[in-house]
Scaffold this motif. Structure first.
Motif, mmCIF file in Angstrom:
data_model
loop_
_atom_site.group_PDB
_atom_site.id
_atom_site.type_symbol
_atom_site.label_atom_id
_atom_site.label_comp_id
_atom_site.label_asym_id
_atom_site.label_seq_id
_atom_site.Cartn_x
_atom_site.Cartn_y
_atom_site.Cartn_z
ATOM 1 N N LEU A 6 0.832 -1.206 0.000
ATOM 2 C CA LEU A 6 0.000 0.000 0.000
ATOM 3 C C LEU A 6 0.871 1.262 0.000
ATOM 4 O O LEU A 6 0.596 2.227 -0.724
ATOM 5 C CB LEU A 6 -0.915 -0.024 1.229
ATOM 6 C CG LEU A 6 -2.029 1.020 1.287
ATOM 7 C CD1 LEU A 6 -2.991 0.864 0.115
ATOM 8 C CD2 LEU A 6 -2.789 0.905 2.606
ATOM 9 N N THR A 7 1.938 1.245 0.809
ATOM 10 C CA THR A 7 2.847 2.402 0.874
ATOM 11 C C THR A 7 3.545 2.618 -0.460
ATOM 12 O O THR A 7 3.673 3.758 -0.921
ATOM 13 C CB THR A 7 3.888 2.200 2.001
ATOM 14 O OG1 THR A 7 3.204 1.868 3.206
ATOM 15 C CG2 THR A 7 4.700 3.462 2.220
ATOM 16 N N TYR A 8 3.987 1.523 -1.083
ATOM 17 C CA TYR A 8 4.617 1.629 -2.409
ATOM 18 C C TYR A 8 3.662 2.294 -3.408
ATOM 19 O O TYR A 8 4.065 3.151 -4.197
ATOM 20 C CB TYR A 8 5.022 0.241 -2.925
ATOM 21 C CG TYR A 8 6.426 -0.155 -2.585
ATOM 22 C CD1 TYR A 8 7.512 0.452 -3.229
ATOM 23 C CD2 TYR A 8 6.690 -1.125 -1.623
ATOM 24 C CE1 TYR A 8 8.813 0.083 -2.916
ATOM 25 C CE2 TYR A 8 7.991 -1.493 -1.299
ATOM 26 C CZ TYR A 8 9.049 -0.878 -1.959
ATOM 27 O OH TYR A 8 10.332 -1.232 -1.647
ATOM 28 N N ILE A 9 2.401 1.881 -3.372
ATOM 29 C CA ILE A 9 1.411 2.429 -4.316
ATOM 30 C C ILE A 9 1.190 3.921 -4.063
ATOM 31 O O ILE A 9 1.234 4.737 -4.984
ATOM 32 C CB ILE A 9 0.077 1.648 -4.223
ATOM 33 C CG1 ILE A 9 0.265 0.226 -4.759
ATOM 34 C CG2 ILE A 9 -1.033 2.371 -4.987
ATOM 35 C CD1 ILE A 9 -0.894 -0.716 -4.472
ATOM 36 N N VAL A 10 0.966 4.298 -2.788
ATOM 37 C CA VAL A 10 0.676 5.703 -2.455
ATOM 38 C C VAL A 10 1.884 6.594 -2.782
ATOM 39 O O VAL A 10 1.745 7.645 -3.420
ATOM 40 C CB VAL A 10 0.276 5.838 -0.963
ATOM 41 C CG1 VAL A 10 0.143 7.305 -0.570
ATOM 42 C CG2 VAL A 10 -1.033 5.113 -0.703
ATOM 43 N N GLY A 391 -2.816 2.568 16.441
ATOM 44 C CA GLY A 391 -3.547 1.482 15.780
ATOM 45 C C GLY A 391 -4.447 1.958 14.659
ATOM 46 O O GLY A 391 -5.523 1.389 14.431
ATOM 47 N N LEU A 392 -4.018 2.981 13.928
ATOM 48 C CA LEU A 392 -4.838 3.509 12.828
ATOM 49 C C LEU A 392 -4.741 2.595 11.605
ATOM 50 O O LEU A 392 -3.808 1.792 11.488
ATOM 51 C CB LEU A 392 -4.380 4.924 12.471
ATOM 52 C CG LEU A 392 -4.492 5.980 13.576
ATOM 53 C CD1 LEU A 392 -4.212 7.375 13.016
ATOM 54 C CD2 LEU A 392 -5.860 5.965 14.247
ATOM 55 N N PRO A 393 -5.678 2.732 10.642
ATOM 56 C CA PRO A 393 -5.658 1.864 9.443
ATOM 57 C C PRO A 393 -4.370 2.029 8.631
ATOM 58 O O PRO A 393 -3.730 3.086 8.659
ATOM 59 C CB PRO A 393 -6.865 2.368 8.632
ATOM 60 C CG PRO A 393 -7.723 3.111 9.587
ATOM 61 C CD PRO A 393 -6.831 3.649 10.653
ATOM 62 N N ASP A 394 -4.026 0.982 7.870
ATOM 63 C CA ASP A 394 -2.797 0.991 7.073
ATOM 64 C C ASP A 394 -2.744 2.140 6.069
ATOM 65 O O ASP A 394 -1.679 2.693 5.808
ATOM 66 C CB ASP A 394 -2.638 -0.344 6.328
ATOM 67 C CG ASP A 394 -2.140 -1.455 7.258
ATOM 68 O OD1 ASP A 394 -1.825 -1.138 8.422
ATOM 69 O OD2 ASP A 394 -2.076 -2.610 6.812
ATOM 70 N N TRP A 395 -3.908 2.505 5.487
ATOM 71 C CA TRP A 395 -3.874 3.560 4.472
ATOM 72 C C TRP A 395 -3.465 4.905 5.078
ATOM 73 O O TRP A 395 -2.850 5.735 4.396
ATOM 74 C CB TRP A 395 -5.217 3.667 3.741
ATOM 75 C CG TRP A 395 -6.385 4.144 4.560
ATOM 76 C CD1 TRP A 395 -7.282 3.376 5.222
ATOM 77 C CD2 TRP A 395 -6.790 5.505 4.780
ATOM 78 N NE1 TRP A 395 -8.223 4.164 5.863
ATOM 79 C CE2 TRP A 395 -7.946 5.476 5.592
ATOM 80 C CE3 TRP A 395 -6.286 6.743 4.361
ATOM 81 C CZ2 TRP A 395 -8.604 6.642 6.009
ATOM 82 C CZ3 TRP A 395 -6.948 7.894 4.780
ATOM 83 C CH2 TRP A 395 -8.075 7.855 5.591
ATOM 84 N N VAL A 396 -3.762 5.102 6.361
ATOM 85 C CA VAL A 396 -3.345 6.342 7.033
ATOM 86 C C VAL A 396 -1.824 6.340 7.218
ATOM 87 O O VAL A 396 -1.153 7.352 7.003
ATOM 88 C CB VAL A 396 -4.056 6.511 8.399
ATOM 89 C CG1 VAL A 396 -3.582 7.774 9.104
ATOM 90 C CG2 VAL A 396 -5.562 6.538 8.213
ATOM 91 N N ILE A 397 -1.283 5.177 7.592
ATOM 92 C CA ILE A 397 0.178 5.052 7.778
ATOM 93 C C ILE A 397 0.898 5.283 6.447
ATOM 94 O O ILE A 397 1.920 5.983 6.388
ATOM 95 C CB ILE A 397 0.517 3.661 8.368
ATOM 96 C CG1 ILE A 397 -0.145 3.508 9.749
ATOM 97 C CG2 ILE A 397 2.019 3.461 8.471
ATOM 98 C CD1 ILE A 397 -0.143 2.088 10.299
ATOM 99 N N ALA A 398 0.358 4.722 5.362
ATOM 100 C CA ALA A 398 0.948 4.926 4.024
ATOM 101 C C ALA A 398 0.896 6.400 3.625
ATOM 102 O O ALA A 398 1.838 6.933 3.023
ATOM 103 C CB ALA A 398 0.201 4.071 3.003
#
Length: 588
Positions: A6-10, A391-398
């Protein structure tokens, strides 16, 4: 979809946007390369200025500083925002009306001296490389944690992206790229803050959440945070730990340092009219305030989450420390970067996190069988790790990863362009080969930018041991050297070239020497850096204020003892200050 993919994509999508903008807006002339052709809309320029200024230091480090310094960290908020008020009122409109490409060019013309121009170039290059090393290091840290590659690999990718839009697009490419980067970084900064504010206090606006009560019935957030940290021997979060004179000196150094930073000043050369320069400074302040008013809440909530995660239940009780083997996943991931470290000093397998430098707390810690604080947390991870701790969602971390990279790259690009324009326009065109064509000057500018990218990458990979120590030095240097010369150059007809050059060198040498002495970079032991030994009780972070005062004083005295500037220079100053012909800018 896992976090890494997900991080790679963002991050990949954001890079594609930046490079696309660079190709769309590539520079075709020196005017476009240096000042984006002078045709940028004030709101777009305000947004680009915000991105240029809100570097990795603002995005990554500032809330980390506030998290650990508490009230003492407010000097950074006051100084860095106050500098923009100074810029908008005292410098931006006049420099825009003058209409040249670079700050050293203004200083060289105003003080009718190539020597003054070269002194300004030296100051500018030193400030810019000090900054850019930190930005590239920030890029490396973000890549190493979120994309799970080595810092070297992250730096090479970052250098490649900056190379494309700084070298190809020049200021025109950088400006429109920075608009996109501002949008990315402000969304990436505020969304996690909103999530965590709602989680802890129920308030959507983090600014209100900072002053609210906790939803778990634990009382007021700041009162609870004070209890949590004082129970572990740390100073109360809301208490001040600096003297009034030092707070004043640091704030003033940051303010006038901001107003003297070349990569910020050059942004005001990119708008069509003088009035637009003032307007875009106002918009920049609005866009900066969106992040800076959220930062205190981010810092406080990050400190609260970190401390209460490490200490379960009753704070300061031996049984409440978490067992190292049961540490959360975010802890394990950050351990791999080396920015969070655990050493089991008493062999009990639990993580003791407290202030072992506090003698009043030492007896209590000893009674628990603690042998010293076992956790080291780097300030710079607080914003980046905050969504993971909460503990936030992965998309927020990305999104945070993309925002941090945007913040670092936007400032790095602005700094690299300032370095390249100083070398091509001030050194080559201004001093070494004045007859070079525009095409040749553009080529030299691009080569200089490419070389600067390479040096920046090296400094990011292998930073001098004192880069972290001399962030204050970069501000002190700008405050003590360029700011007085620019201000007096605009508002005084009687300041001479001898006065200006002597003043710049005096302020620069004093500030450099003081920080060198107290920071212990070469010979002086670090133990000397204690408040009792500081001049007037002013820390090395604030000494640029004294350096600036020396610069003003020396410039005034030497100018009184030397011949007044020529009539054409006095006429030039008069012309800069008068509204007549305010819309025009003369070029070369």
């Amino acid at each position: 979809m896992d976090l890494k993919l997900l991080t790679y994509i963002v991050v990949g999508l954001s890079f594609a946007v930046y490079i696309g903008i660079a190709f769309w807006s590539r520079a075709g002339s020196t005017g476009e390369f240096y000042v984006a052709g002078g045709g940028v809309h004030p709101i777009a320029n305000g947004m680009a200025t915000g991105a240029d200024w809100m570097s990795a230091a603002s995005f990554i480090s500032m809330a980390g500083l506030i998290a650990f310094l508490g009230y003492g960290g407010s000097v950074y908020l006051m100084g860095w925002t106050g500098g923009y008020v100074l810029l908008a009122m005292l410098l931006a409109p006049y420099l825009r009306k003058y209409g040249k490409f670079t700050v050293p060019e203004f200083i060289g013309d105003r003080y009718y001296s190539k020597g003054a121009r070269m002194v300004a170039v030296v100051c500018l290059i030193f400030i810019s490389f000090t900054y850019v090393a930190g930005q590239m290091r920030g890029v490396g840290i973000v890549f190493s944690r979120f994309l799970e590659v080595k810092i070297t690999t992250g730096l090479i990718v970052g250098m490649g992206v900056v190379f494309v839009y700084a070298v190809l697009g020049g200021m025109k490419g950088i400006t429109y790229t920075q608009v996109a980067q501002y949008v990315v970084l402000i969304i990436a900064y505020t969304i996690p803050a909103i999530f965590i504010s709602v989680q802890l206090t129920g308030h959507v606006l983090p600014q209100l959440g900072l002053g609210a009560s906790l939803t778990d019935g634990g009382g007021h957030l700041l009162d609870r945070l004070n209890t949590v940290v004082t129970d572990l021997g740390f100073a109360a979060y809301t208490s001040g730990n600096k003297s009034t004179i030092d707070i004043f000196a640091i704030t003033m150094a940051l303010m006038i340092g901001t107003a003297g930073l070349p990569h910020v000043i050059v942004r005001f050369f990119t708008v069509p009219k003088v009035r637009d320069a003032r307007t875009s400074a106002g918009w920049a302040l609005v866009f900066i305030a969106l992040l800076y008013t959220v930062a205190p809440a981010v810092g406080a909530m990050a400190r609260y989450n970190l401390t209460t995660t490490i200490q379960h239940g009753a704070v300061g009780q031996p049984s409440s420390n978490i067992v190292y083997e049961q540490r959360p996943d975010w802890f394990k991931r950050w351990e791999e970067t080396g920015l969070i470290k655990f050493a089991d000093k008493n062999g009990d397998g639990r993580i003791q996190y407290y202030n072992d430098a506090n003698p009043a707390f030492a007896a209590k810690a000893e009674a628990f069988g603690w042998k010293g604080s076992e956790l080291k947390v780097d300030n710079d991870i607080m914003v980046l790790a905050n969504p993971e701790i909460a503990g936030l969602p992965d998309w927020v971390i990305a999104l945070v990863a993309a925002g941090a990279i945007a913040a670092a790259l936007s400032t790095a690009a602005g700094l690299l362009l300032v370095i390249s324009s100083a070398i091509s326009h001030d050194v080559f065109k201004g001093a070494l080969t004045p007859n070079m064509s525009e095409k040749q000057e553009l080529m030299v500018g691009r080569i200089a930018a490419a070389v600067a990218v390479g040096i920046a990458g090296y400094l990011g990979y292998n930073p001098p041991g004192f880069v972290a120590q001399v962030v204050a030095f970069a501000f002190g240097l700008a405050a003590a050297s360029l700011f007085p010369a620019i201000l007096m150059g605009i508002f005084s007809k009687s300041v001479t070239r001898e006065g200006a050059v002597t003043g710049m060198l005096t302020g620069l040498a004093f500030t450099f020497g003081y920080i060198l002495y107290f920071k212990g970079i070469f010979i002086t032991p670090m133990a000397k850096n204690v408040p009792e030994n500081w001049l007037f009780g002013i820390s090395p972070e604030g000494i640029g204020t004294v350096g600036a005062a020396l610069n003003f004083g020396v410039t005034f005295v030497v100018s009184k003892l030397t011949a007044r500037p020529p009539k054409e220079v006095q006429d030039l100053i008069e012309n800069i200050r008068l509204p007549a012909g305010a819309g025009s800018a003369h070029s070369h």
